[in-house]
Design an enzyme around this catalytic site. Structure first.
Site, short mmCIF file in Angstrom:
data_model
loop_
_atom_site.label_atom_id
_atom_site.label_comp_id
_atom_site.label_asym_id
_atom_site.label_seq_id
_atom_site.Cartn_x
_atom_site.Cartn_y
_atom_site.Cartn_z
N TRP A 215 0.80 -1.23 0.00
CA TRP A 215 0.00 0.00 0.00
C TRP A 215 0.83 1.28 0.00
CZ3 TRP A 215 1.70 2.40 4.29
CH2 TRP A 215 2.07 1.62 5.40
N ASN A 216 2.12 1.21 0.29
CA ASN A 216 2.87 2.45 0.47
C ASN A 216 3.23 3.14 -0.84
OD1 ASN A 216 4.65 0.28 0.03
ND2 ASN A 216 6.34 1.33 1.04
N PRO B 79 1.69 2.02 -4.18
CA PRO B 79 0.92 1.03 -4.94
C PRO B 79 1.12 1.08 -6.44
CG PRO B 79 -0.53 2.71 -4.00
CD PRO B 79 0.81 2.91 -3.39
N LYS C 78 -2.58 -8.68 -7.55
CA LYS C 78 -3.34 -8.55 -6.31
C LYS C 78 -2.87 -7.32 -5.55
CE LYS C 78 -4.56 -9.25 -1.90
NZ LYS C 78 -4.21 -8.29 -0.85
N GLY D 222 6.37 -6.58 0.46
CA GLY D 222 5.62 -6.37 1.69
C GLY D 222 6.44 -6.73 2.91
N SER D 223 5.76 -7.12 3.96
CA SER D 223 6.42 -7.39 5.23
C SER D 223 7.18 -8.71 5.20
CB SER D 223 5.39 -7.44 6.36
OG SER D 223 4.60 -8.61 6.26
N GLY E 197 6.14 -12.28 3.65
CA GLY E 197 7.09 -12.80 2.67
C GLY E 197 7.57 -14.19 3.00
N GLU F 207 10.64 -8.71 -2.12
CA GLU F 207 11.20 -7.41 -1.74
C GLU F 207 10.59 -7.08 -0.40
OE1 GLU F 207 12.01 -4.13 -0.64
OE2 GLU F 207 10.55 -3.32 -2.05
N LEU F 208 11.41 -7.18 0.65
CA LEU F 208 10.90 -7.17 2.00
C LEU F 208 11.35 -5.92 2.76
CD1 LEU F 208 11.41 -10.98 2.70
CD2 LEU F 208 9.38 -9.83 1.81
N CYS G 128 10.34 0.92 2.77
CA CYS G 128 11.31 -0.07 3.20
C CYS G 128 12.73 0.47 3.14
CB CYS G 128 11.17 -1.34 2.37
SG CYS G 128 11.25 -1.07 0.60
N GLU H 208 12.00 -2.64 11.83
CA GLU H 208 11.42 -1.69 10.88
C GLU H 208 10.13 -1.12 11.46
OE1 GLU H 208 10.78 -1.66 6.13
OE2 GLU H 208 9.81 -3.30 7.18
N TRP I 63 16.93 -2.86 -7.96
CA TRP I 63 16.30 -2.60 -6.66
C TRP I 63 16.13 -3.92 -5.93
CZ3 TRP I 63 15.55 1.36 -3.58
CH2 TRP I 63 14.69 1.22 -2.49
#
Length: 481
Positions: free
Chosen positions: A152-153, A155, A176, A229-230, A234, A251-252, A285, A383, A449
């Site tokens: 969501w940060n 999107p 999704k 995400g988290s 993940g 990507e965590l 992140c 985090e 990235w």
């Protein structure tokens, strides 16, 4: 309040039969839309549609796929103002942040359109062999239908980072979105539909992660999963993918360091620290929330940094001069406030206190700065995903590197200093995937990235982002007798 269809399957928009998602403006804490979410049956339909569409899509010439990506970029560009406004409303981003996001989406689709136009990373390449009786080539083939799960940060940005290379590679997609911010992905998919994507190539299923996300991860038609995400989620994605040996990119999280050397320009250092810790209200992140400052300049830096942090103007996105917006939800606000209380309980010295902002309308927390937290404490290691920074001093370069690398994460780092040879050397010592030297956190589609350690697996963007959606095939041919 109008109900928005949250499913796009095999070229058809439709209502879902799962949970209804309520989208809230985080600056005002008021609902702005309702989206009909899907369920496991919707994921099954979407995955089957992606599988049916895959054989034809992978045979579409790369140049033609690139033309569609280019058309998506132009559609986003033409609809820029509306998308900026939507980002501001759904995420609470100040205008300048929302404009950067939409610009990033355009640049990403254009970059992968260029790759398709030139065949970069998509065409077969000859391979030299030691025996002239044989010839060989390496081919890069699409992995198959893929599942993309985005947060969501950022999107729209994260969707573009995954969607553009997946389509360029010849994969079909089930996307999704986060249940908190589905509206931006809905609009992006509508633009992609108008750009000419064939039915079934891109499918969208909005819904709750526990049901929709889990069904996508487990579906046998999905050959590859790309998740941002988290770490907790993940890890669950990785475990579920392992059960059927599905490919996975993760990507965590991050707990990144910004290192201010003794020869740094302190005005620049303060500016970079503000952006690294408080851009997007710290909900990124890559937030450089561990700020390490050379002992000789520590008092001067801390004074300037805290003064600048306290002066940052919080506000709703439409407010004139707003520099930092709210957190995404009430739950996130409570989480960040809990971390601040934890920092105080662990003996941290609160130099800048942002808690008063939580007393007003919306999900705000102001810039918060701690000092004197030992490196083993919670706020130093975990985090937070909010506007909370911790500062501490160091003696020499070796100590700075040791403290920076003492982390479960390894996503990014920032170095601020006047000696180019010194900062280049230190960049090589840091255990992270990306280092900025005297630079804000600018990200280009051409650069990789991703991170080391628990910050994830694989890379996005650049040719590495394309490889994430490809299988490598070697063909060796002998002579005909």
């Amino acid at each position: 309040m109008t109900m928005i269809d949250g499913l796009f399957i095999d070229g058809v928009w439709q209502a879902g039969h799962g949970a209804v998602l309520e989208v809230t403006n985080p600056a005002t804490a008021t609902p702005i839309a309702r989206v009909s979410g899907g369920d496991a049956a919707a994921i099954d339909a979407a995955a089957r549609a992606a599988k049916r569409a895959f054989p034809a899509w992978k045979r579409v010439p790369a140049r033609q796929r690139g033309e569609i990506l280019r058309a998506i970029a132009r559609a986003v560009e033409e609809d820029r103002e509306r998308l900026v406004a939507l980002q501001m409303q759904c995420n609470g981003k100040p205008r300048f942040e929302a404009e950067l996001d939409v610009g990033d989406v355009i640049a990403t689709f254009d970059y992968y359109a260029d790759c398709c136009a030139t065949g970069t990373g998509l065409s077969a390449n000859p391979v030299a062999l030691p025996d002239d009786a044989f010839s060989a080539s390496v081919r890069f083939e699409p992995v198959g239908p893929v599942g993309l799960i985005v947060p969501w940060n950022f999107p729209m940005v994260t969707s573009a980072w995954k969607l553009a290379p997946a389509l360029a590679a010849g994969c079909t997609v089930v996307l999704k979105p986060s249940e908190l911010t589905p509206l931006t992905e809905i609009e992006l998919v509508r633009l992609a539909e108008r750009a000419g994507l064939p039915a079934g190539v891109l499918n969208l299923v909005c819904g709750a992660g526990a049901e929709v996300g889990a069904a996508l991860v487990a579906h046998p038609a999905i050959a590859k999963l790309s998740f941002t995400g988290s770490n907790k989620v993940g890890q669950a994605v990785m475990v579920a993918a392992a059960e059927r040996v599905a490919r996975v990119s993760l990507e965590l999280g991050g707990k990144s360091a910004l290192i201010v050397l003794d020869d740094a320009d302190l005005d620049q250092a303060v500016s970079l620290a503000l952006g690294g810790a408080f851009f997007n209200a710290g909900q990124m992140c890559s937030a450089t929330s561990r700020i390490l400052v050379a002992r000789a300049v520590y008092p001067d830096f801390v004074e300037r940094f805290c003064e600048a942090a306290a002066a940052l103007r919080l506000g709703a996105p439409g407010e004139e001069g707003a520099e930092m917006g709210p957190l995404i939800s009430r739950a996130q606000q409570r989480r960040v406030l809990g971390y601040i209380e934890q920092g105080l309980a662990e003996g941290g010295l609160l130099l800048c206190d942002g808690r008063a902002a939580a007393e007003g309308e919306g999900f705000f927390v102001g810039p918060t700065v701690f000092s004197d937290l030992p490196v083993g404490r919670t706020l130093w290691r975990e985090e937070i995903f909010g506007p909370v920074a911790c500062v501490r001093s160091f003696g020499d370069d070796a100590e700075a590197v040791a403290i920076a690398n003492d982390s479960d994460f390894g996503l990014v780092a920032t170095l601020v200093g006047g000696d180019a040879a010194r900062t280049e050397h230190l960049a090589g010592e840091l255990e992270v995937g990306l280092v900025w030297i005297n630079s804000p956190q600018v990200i280009f589609p051409q650069t990789a990235w991703g991170g080391f350690k628990q910050s994830g697996i694989g890379r996005e963007l650049g040719p590495w982002g394309l490889r994430a959606f490809q299988e490598i095939k070697h063909v060796v041919a002998g002579t005909v007798n």
